[in-house]
Design an enzyme around this catalytic site. Sequence first.
Site, PDB file in Angstrom:
ATOM      1  N   CYS A 148      14.433  24.090   4.384  1.00  0.00           N
ATOM      2  CA  CYS A 148      13.677  24.842   3.971  1.00  0.00           C
ATOM      3  C   CYS A 148      12.792  23.963   2.342  1.00  0.00           C
ATOM      4  O   CYS A 148      12.472  22.666   2.891  1.00  0.00           O
ATOM      5  CB  CYS A 148      14.290  25.578   2.487  1.00  0.00           C
ATOM      6  SG  CYS A 148      15.591  27.025   4.608  1.00  0.00           S
ATOM      7  N   MET A 149      11.506  24.636   2.119  1.00  0.00           N
ATOM      8  CA  MET A 149      10.729  23.142   0.846  1.00  0.00           C
ATOM      9  C   MET A 149      11.693  22.558  -0.177  1.00  0.00           C
ATOM     10  O   MET A 149      11.476  22.040   0.151  1.00  0.00           O
ATOM     11  CB  MET A 149       9.922  24.648   0.165  1.00  0.00           C
ATOM     12  CG  MET A 149       9.185  23.863  -0.700  1.00  0.00           C
ATOM     13  SD  MET A 149       8.150  24.887  -1.517  1.00  0.00           S
ATOM     14  CE  MET A 149       6.426  25.122  -0.600  1.00  0.00           C
ATOM     15  N   ASP A 150      12.726  23.813  -0.024  1.00  0.00           N
ATOM     16  CA  ASP A 150      13.670  22.867  -1.464  1.00  0.00           C
ATOM     17  C   ASP A 150      14.924  22.751  -0.981  1.00  0.00           C
ATOM     18  O   ASP A 150      15.603  21.836  -1.636  1.00  0.00           O
ATOM     19  CB  ASP A 150      13.694  23.651  -2.538  1.00  0.00           C
ATOM     20  CG  ASP A 150      12.141  23.750  -3.185  1.00  0.00           C
ATOM     21  OD1 ASP A 150      11.627  23.177  -2.764  1.00  0.00           O
ATOM     22  OD2 ASP A 150      12.244  24.926  -3.277  1.00  0.00           O
ATOM     23  N   ARG A 156       1.613 -10.702   6.727  1.00  0.00           N
ATOM     24  CA  ARG A 156       1.439  -9.914   6.204  1.00  0.00           C
ATOM     25  C   ARG A 156       2.108  -8.678   6.555  1.00  0.00           C
ATOM     26  O   ARG A 156       1.977  -7.550   6.816  1.00  0.00           O
ATOM     27  CB  ARG A 156      -0.020  -9.735   6.382  1.00  0.00           C
ATOM     28  CG  ARG A 156      -0.811  -8.975   5.616  1.00  0.00           C
ATOM     29  CD  ARG A 156      -2.511  -9.074   5.939  1.00  0.00           C
ATOM     30  NE  ARG A 156      -2.315  -7.907   7.393  1.00  0.00           N
ATOM     31  CZ  ARG A 156      -3.210  -8.399   8.582  1.00  0.00           C
ATOM     32  NH1 ARG A 156      -4.090  -9.822   8.120  1.00  0.00           N
ATOM     33  NH2 ARG A 156      -3.468  -7.588   9.438  1.00  0.00           N
ATOM     34  N   LYS A 159       1.169  -1.053  -0.368  1.00  0.00           N
ATOM     35  CA  LYS A 159       0.233   0.367  -0.254  1.00  0.00           C
ATOM     36  C   LYS A 159       0.664   1.230   0.236  1.00  0.00           C
ATOM     37  O   LYS A 159       2.177   1.051   0.543  1.00  0.00           O
ATOM     38  CB  LYS A 159      -1.014  -0.243   1.100  1.00  0.00           C
ATOM     39  CG  LYS A 159      -0.112   0.004   2.800  1.00  0.00           C
ATOM     40  CD  LYS A 159      -1.215  -0.276   4.042  1.00  0.00           C
ATOM     41  CE  LYS A 159      -0.178  -0.192   5.221  1.00  0.00           C
ATOM     42  NZ  LYS A 159      -0.895  -0.186   6.681  1.00  0.00           N
ATOM     43  N   ARG A 171     -10.535  -0.239  14.591  1.00  0.00           N
ATOM     44  CA  ARG A 171     -10.822   0.088  13.107  1.00  0.00           C
ATOM     45  C   ARG A 171     -11.906   0.134  12.259  1.00  0.00           C
ATOM     46  O   ARG A 171     -13.159   0.001  12.292  1.00  0.00           O
ATOM     47  CB  ARG A 171      -9.050   0.595  12.891  1.00  0.00           C
ATOM     48  CG  ARG A 171      -8.947   1.973  11.543  1.00  0.00           C
ATOM     49  CD  ARG A 171      -7.003   1.363  11.314  1.00  0.00           C
ATOM     50  NE  ARG A 171      -7.311   0.005  10.736  1.00  0.00           N
ATOM     51  CZ  ARG A 171      -6.074   0.089  10.438  1.00  0.00           C
ATOM     52  NH1 ARG A 171      -4.604   0.576   9.973  1.00  0.00           N
ATOM     53  NH2 ARG A 171      -5.589  -1.229   9.613  1.00  0.00           N
ATOM     54  N   TYR A 191      16.293  29.925   7.766  1.00  0.00           N
ATOM     55  CA  TYR A 191      14.826  31.112   8.414  1.00  0.00           C
ATOM     56  C   TYR A 191      15.108  30.744   9.665  1.00  0.00           C
ATOM     57  O   TYR A 191      15.417  30.402  10.304  1.00  0.00           O
ATOM     58  CB  TYR A 191      13.469  29.800   8.226  1.00  0.00           C
ATOM     59  CG  TYR A 191      13.133  30.116   6.175  1.00  0.00           C
ATOM     60  CD1 TYR A 191      12.920  31.774   5.747  1.00  0.00           C
ATOM     61  CD2 TYR A 191      12.897  29.440   5.745  1.00  0.00           C
ATOM     62  CE1 TYR A 191      12.329  31.848   4.556  1.00  0.00           C
ATOM     63  CE2 TYR A 191      12.730  29.206   4.396  1.00  0.00           C
ATOM     64  CZ  TYR A 191      12.618  30.253   3.766  1.00  0.00           C
ATOM     65  OH  TYR A 191      12.088  30.623   2.034  1.00  0.00           O
ATOM     66  N   HIS A 213      -6.463  -7.664  12.475  1.00  0.00           N
ATOM     67  CA  HIS A 213      -5.169  -6.292  12.671  1.00  0.00           C
ATOM     68  C   HIS A 213      -4.530  -6.063  14.047  1.00  0.00           C
ATOM     69  O   HIS A 213      -5.613  -6.159  14.717  1.00  0.00           O
ATOM     70  CB  HIS A 213      -5.407  -5.250  11.737  1.00  0.00           C
ATOM     71  CG  HIS A 213      -4.042  -4.177  11.658  1.00  0.00           C
ATOM     72  ND1 HIS A 213      -2.947  -4.917  10.993  1.00  0.00           N
ATOM     73  CD2 HIS A 213      -3.681  -2.842  12.053  1.00  0.00           C
ATOM     74  CE1 HIS A 213      -2.031  -3.668  11.003  1.00  0.00           C
ATOM     75  NE2 HIS A 213      -2.549  -3.108  11.284  1.00  0.00           N
TER      76      HIS A 213
HETATM   77  C1  LIG Z   1       0.041  -2.157   6.702  1.00  0.00           C
HETATM   78  C2  LIG Z   1      -0.939  -2.641   6.847  1.00  0.00           C
HETATM   79  C3  LIG Z   1       0.404  -4.116   7.477  1.00  0.00           C
HETATM   80  C4  LIG Z   1       1.657  -3.802   7.476  1.00  0.00           C
HETATM   81  O1  LIG Z   1       2.045  -3.125   8.909  1.00  0.00           O
HETATM   82  P1  LIG Z   1       3.406  -3.185   9.530  1.00  0.00           P
HETATM   83  O2  LIG Z   1       3.562  -2.763  10.701  1.00  0.00           O
HETATM   84  O3  LIG Z   1       3.769  -2.316   7.826  1.00  0.00           O
HETATM   85  O4  LIG Z   1       4.374  -5.159   9.367  1.00  0.00           O
HETATM   86  C5  LIG Z   1      -0.745  -5.052   7.563  1.00  0.00           C
HETATM   87  N1  LIG Z   1      -2.194  -5.305   7.955  1.00  0.00           N
HETATM   88  C6  LIG Z   1      -3.083  -4.286   8.045  1.00  0.00           C
HETATM   89  C7  LIG Z   1      -4.154  -4.382   7.671  1.00  0.00           C
HETATM   90  C8  LIG Z   1      -2.260  -2.731   7.568  1.00  0.00           C
HETATM   91  O5  LIG Z   1      -2.979  -1.867   7.060  1.00  0.00           O
END
Ligand SMILES: *Cc1c(COP(=O)(O)O)cnc(C)c1O
Length: 389
Positions: free
Chosen positions: A319-321, A231, A39, A137, A272, A171
Site C-alpha cells: 500500500c502507499m504507507d 568515476r 548525484k 546520450r 487491496y 561514459h
Molecule cells: C551515474 C554516472 C556514473 C556512475 O555510474 P555507476 O554505474 O554508479 O558507477 C559515472 N559517470 C556518469 C557520467 C554517470 O552519469
Amino acid sequence: MESTLRRTWAEVNLDAIAHNYKRIKERIGEDVKFLGVVKADAYGHGSVQVSQLLEDVGADYLAVSSADEALELRVNGIHMPILILGHTPKEQVGRLIEYNITQAITCKAKADEYSAEAVKCGGTLKVHIKVDTGMSRLGYLCDNGHFDTGVEGIVEACELPGLCAEGIFTHFAVADEYGEACDAYTRHQYALFTEVIEAVEKKRGVKFAIRHCANTGAVARFPETYLDMVRPGLLLYGYGEFAHQLGLRPAMTMKTTVSTIKIYPKGTAISYGGVFVTDKTTRIGVLPYGYADGFLRSLSNRCSLYTKEGPAKLRGKICMDMCMIDITDMMTVDVGSEVEIFGEKNSIDTLAELAGTIPYELTCAVSKRVPRVYYRNGAVIDKELMLRM
Ligand SMILES: *Cc1c(COP(=O)(O)O)cnc(C)c1O
C-alpha cells in the site's frame, strides 16, 4: 525535532563507504584519482554527508547531475572540486564560476553559450569535455564517420574564451554486462575515446589534466580504462555483484518496525485486490512502510523482509504507507520488533532482481519521508528530522 515515532528509517553507514573507498583506492592505485558520484542525493544516501566523508578520506572529485545539487554541497561547506555531469542553464554560469564548480560540455551550442556567459561575467568556467563514444546520450559524437567533426568541435570548445578545459570524459554503456559482445563494445568505446584525446591533444599541443571514463563496471572489470581518474557510483555504496566480489559493504540498511499484529482465519484476503488469501490461521504483522517510502509495488506478494527470526514473506499488495508480512511461525516477532527491509541481512540486490530492476533504483526511491540516520566510527553522528518543521 527528533522523530519519536520509530516508524521507518534508513541507516547510512559512512564507515562502509569509507571502507569501500579504501578498497577501491587500493585497486586503482595511488596515481589514479577518485571521483565519487554523489548525484541524486548520493543515490539516496545523502549527498552532503557522503561528500563530507569523501572529503575527509581524501577523495579527489565529486560529480552531481545539476547545478542545484552542486550548490547544495557548496552551501553545506564542501570544498572539493565538483563536476556537473548534466545540463546547466546558461544563466547559472556566473554562479558556477563564483562557487568554483566544473561543468560538462556536451556539444557546440552549449560550449558557445557557456563561453559567452563566462566572458560576460569576466571569469573562467572550468569544464570537462564529454565525448559520446557509444552511450548515445550526451557528448560530442565521434563514432561512425563523425571522428573528424567531433575532434574539431572539441578543439574549438577548448579554445573558446572564458572556458578552461581541465578534463575530458566519456561514459560506458555496457561495462557492467558480461558477454563477448558487451566486452567488445566497451573496448571499442575506450579505444575511440583515447583516439579522440590523442587527436585533440595533438591539434592543440596541450594535454588534458584529467581524462576519465571508468564507472562501476569498468572499475571492476576493465583496469586498462582507469586513465587519470575513475568515476564509480554504485560500487562506492557497496551494491551489486562487483561490490560483492571486491569485498565491499552495503552502505544503507532500511529498517522498519512491526506496528500491529493481527490473527486471521484461513480464507482471509489480505490487502487491496485480495491477491493473497490465507491457507491457514495466519499471524500478520503490519509494517509502516509502503510505496510512498520507496517500496516498489511490483514487489507485492513476492519478496521477504528480514525479522529477528529470519525472512518473513510479504503478503498481498504493498500500500502507499503500509505492507504486511507473515509471521505465523515467528512468535518472538512482536509489536515494536525491528524488521530489515534491505541491508546486510536482506540483500538489496535480491530485492532488485525480484522487482526486475537494478539496486540503483531502490536506493534512489527511498523517499524524503524516510529519515536517514548516519553512522561514523560505529556511532550515530547525524539524524535527519522526521518532520520538516
Ligand atoms: C551515474 C554516472 C556514473 C556512475 O555510474 P555507476 O554505474 O554508479 O558507477 C559515472 N559517470 C556518469 C557520467 C554517470 O552519469
